[in-house]
Design an enzyme around this catalytic site. Structure first.
Site, PDB file in Angstrom:
ATOM      1  N   PHE A 174       0.765  -1.224   0.166  1.00  0.00           N
ATOM      2  CA  PHE A 174       0.111   0.255  -0.218  1.00  0.00           C
ATOM      3  C   PHE A 174       0.606   1.461  -0.232  1.00  0.00           C
ATOM      4  O   PHE A 174       2.078   1.502  -0.056  1.00  0.00           O
ATOM      5  CB  PHE A 174      -1.333   0.099   1.459  1.00  0.00           C
ATOM      6  N   ASP A 175       0.579   2.363  -0.291  1.00  0.00           N
ATOM      7  CA  ASP A 175       0.757   3.836  -0.542  1.00  0.00           C
ATOM      8  C   ASP A 175       0.122   3.947   0.706  1.00  0.00           C
ATOM      9  O   ASP A 175      -1.430   3.989   0.979  1.00  0.00           O
ATOM     10  CB  ASP A 175       1.044   4.944  -1.876  1.00  0.00           C
ATOM     11  N   GLY A 176       0.607   5.409   1.413  1.00  0.00           N
ATOM     12  CA  GLY A 176       0.354   5.692   2.422  1.00  0.00           C
ATOM     13  C   GLY A 176      -0.368   6.872   1.800  1.00  0.00           C
ATOM     14  O   GLY A 176      -1.974   6.672   2.525  1.00  0.00           O
ATOM     15  N   PHE A 223      -0.764  -0.768  -4.513  1.00  0.00           N
ATOM     16  CA  PHE A 223      -2.113  -0.013  -4.744  1.00  0.00           C
ATOM     17  C   PHE A 223      -1.459   1.325  -4.399  1.00  0.00           C
ATOM     18  O   PHE A 223      -0.632   1.914  -3.600  1.00  0.00           O
ATOM     19  CB  PHE A 223      -3.422   0.113  -3.230  1.00  0.00           C
ATOM     20  N   ASP A 277      -1.844   5.790  -5.584  1.00  0.00           N
ATOM     21  CA  ASP A 277      -2.904   7.037  -6.265  1.00  0.00           C
ATOM     22  C   ASP A 277      -1.765   7.670  -7.320  1.00  0.00           C
ATOM     23  O   ASP A 277      -3.235   8.594  -8.053  1.00  0.00           O
ATOM     24  CB  ASP A 277      -3.595   8.124  -5.116  1.00  0.00           C
TER      25      ASP A 277
END
Length: 570
Positions: free
Chosen positions: A424-426, A541, A543
């Protein structure tokens, strides 16, 4: 002629002598005194009423001719009736009555009333009546002593008897009428009878049928044929199921686990283009239209589709389910994969064939036939939606459903088959995009100052925070069984933040949420592609698209989350 013969002749003719004497006595007497008048005109004699010494009319019932022809003939068992007044045979009334009716026979005087009348018949004067010809109707029983019903079929009723008759004569007449009623046969009921068929001997009837066994089977009754047919069908069914059971015994058992209940499961909705590689199919739809696309899918429905970007991720989810069922046989908190696509139902055959070919445990399908499937996501209680269509993903994000657009890697990469790895990205993925707003509007220096100032304040949640919670819940089930080191789920935080300036707030936020990240990688703005190659996650993932493109070059399967301020900039 001798004297003895004359005496014998005189003995044989008492009737003639009696009749002559009675005639002489009648001539000597005055005819007006007894009320009788004889008419000698011609050969006819008219009967006159006879009276006794008291003036009563004497009924003479010895003669059959005195009855009225309308009353019909008397019964067979009816005895000869006598005069109601008993007189001596030498009286003038008796002699006058005998002479007035030449058809009557000379009889002896009636016995006293105490004697029972003798039953005798005179066939000379009894009319011949046939019992078969129109039997008379029996009289209806009346409670009174007077009989007024019709006894015969004639039009004239019975004449009323004189009520001054003695009681013994009335009882005798009633007994005679009952006897005569028994002799009258009751009319038989006419039941419908079938027309008689011509009788034929067995030899002639047998010639109409064959002598073969097949013909004998046809001659059986319907019940026997049905029973025999049922027995044959039962034998065929028994033989069939015996062969099937033997075949199943030879086939190795491949128990297919049942899907969990939706209210407990972690539902992952995957589109057909995310699960399988359908790039060529998409070109046919865009260039030639829907009809050609449908025709192509029907023609190639037995052609197995190749794996898509979400294929390895789905296989890893099934491995986690298998490990959970080993530890918890009745476990319901499992991953449930749903194929969610806007394809037509006719394409479903090819999708089913491909799913079964790869052994994917996907039991729930949603084929909307060109309609957007976003409306069904909440109905399926979807926790994560993965699609190749970015517009549908944005619709799902707006509906509050965790969604991402899948992208395949530019080259093949070896993936771990025994452990689900999710990176995951933060910001704008697990957390909100508030820090992104400060960095884009005021620069990195203001961003670092803001994060240090609000280090103890947890960040707001992002769109993928709920999915990370679901993964952490399943991890704790393995930790409870002392399977921490062998846990089939591993999570990664790969962020461009700097650990010294802004990393503390991220870790404290995860701790406040009760979530554990197995690995946290702070890159401080460095490219993520080379790090992801070492991790080899099943899905990453992020954004921002430049991070997605960087990871794609190294062969990482990525999922773009269209959320936050970065989407406006891009």
């Amino acid at each position: 002629m001798s004297q003895t013969s004359l005496k014998q002749k005189k003995k044989n003719e008492p009737g003639m002598r009696y009749s002559k004497e009675s005639l002489d006595a009648d001539k000597r007497k005055d005819p007006d005194k007894n009320g009788a008048r004889l008419s000698t005109q011609g050969s006819q004699e008219l009967p006159v009423p006879n009276t006794d010494s008291r003036g009563y009319i004497v009924r003479n019932q010895w003669s059959r001719t005195s009855r009225s022809p309308s009353t019909g003939a008397p019964s067979v068992d009816e005895p000869r009736s006598r005069n109601t007044v008993v007189k001596a045979p030498n009286s003038s009334a008796t002699s006058r009555t005998s002479s007035a009716s030449p058809s009557q026979h000379e009889t002896s005087p009636p016995p006293p009333s105490s004697e029972k009348p003798s039953l005798q018949q005179t066939p000379q004067t009894r009319p011949n009546t046939q019992l078969d010809s129109q039997p008379p109707t029996p009289p209806e029983h009346e409670p009174s002593s007077k009989r007024t019903s019709k006894m015969y079929g004639g039009s004239e009723p019975w004449t009323l008897r004189d009520t001054r008759e003695p009681r013994d004569l009335q009882l005798r007449d009633y007994a005679h009428s009952c006897d005569s009623r028994e002799l009258i046969p009751k009319p038989a009921r006419d039941y419908p009878r079938p027309s008689p068929t011509e009788w034929k001997p067995y030899v002639q009837r047998r010639l109409q049928y064959g002598t073969s066994m097949e013909t004998d089977q046809e001659c059986l009754s319907e019940i026997q044929q049905q029973r025999q047919q049922q027995l044959e069908e039962d034998e065929i069914d028994e033989a069939y199921w015996t062969s099937v059971s033997m075949l199943y015994e030879k086939i190795p058992s491949c128990a297919r686990p049942r899907p969990p209940k939706p209210k407990h499961a972690i539902t992952i909705a995957v589109s057909s283009r995310a699960l399988f590689n359908m790039v060529d199919d998409r070109k046919i739809y865009e260039e030639e239209g829907l009809e050609k696309y449908m025709e192509y899918q029907l023609t190639n429905e037995n052609v197995i589709l190749t794996p898509g970007p979400a294929f390895r991720f789905v296989k890893a989810l099934q491995h986690v389910n298998s490990r959970l069922r080993d530890l918890y046989p009745e476990e319901q908190d499992l991953f449930d994969i749903v194929l969610m696509t806007n394809n037509h139902a006719q394409v479903g055959v090819r999708l089913i064939n491909s799913v079964n070919h790869y052994g994917l445990l996907i039991d729930r399908f949603c084929l909307t036939g060109g309609k957007s499937p976003i409306g069904y996501l909440k109905a399926y209680l979807t926790n994560l939606y993965l699609s190749a269509d970015s517009e549908k993903v944005q619709e799902a994000i707006k509906e509050g459903i965790a969604s991402a657009t899948m992208f395949a890697g530019a080259k093949d990469m070896a993936y771990c088959d025994t452990q689900l790895r999710v990176a995951f990205d933060g910001d704008a993925v697990l957390f909100s995009d508030e820090s992104e707003h400060i960095a884009k509007d005021h620069g990195l220096d203001k961003f670092f100052q803001h994060e240090t100032l609000f280090e103890n304040k947890p960040l707001a949640q992002g769109p993928l925070k709920s999915f990370l919670e679901d993964l952490g819940k399943l991890q704790k089930k393995f930790y409870a069984k002392d399977e921490r080191l062998l846990c089939p789920i591993r999570t990664y935080l790969v962020t461009a933040r700097s650990a010294a300036s802004s990393g503390a707030r991220v870790l404290k936020t995860l701790r406040r949420w009760g979530l554990e990240i197995d690995e946290a990688l702070f890159l401080a703005g460095a490219p993520k592609g080379p790090i992801l190659v070492k991790i080899r996650p099943h899905i990453f993932f992020d954004d921002q698209m430049f991070h997605i493109e960087s990871a794609q070059k190294f062969g990482t399967i990525t999922a773009h989350v269209p959320y936050g301020i970065a989407q406006k900039r891009n």
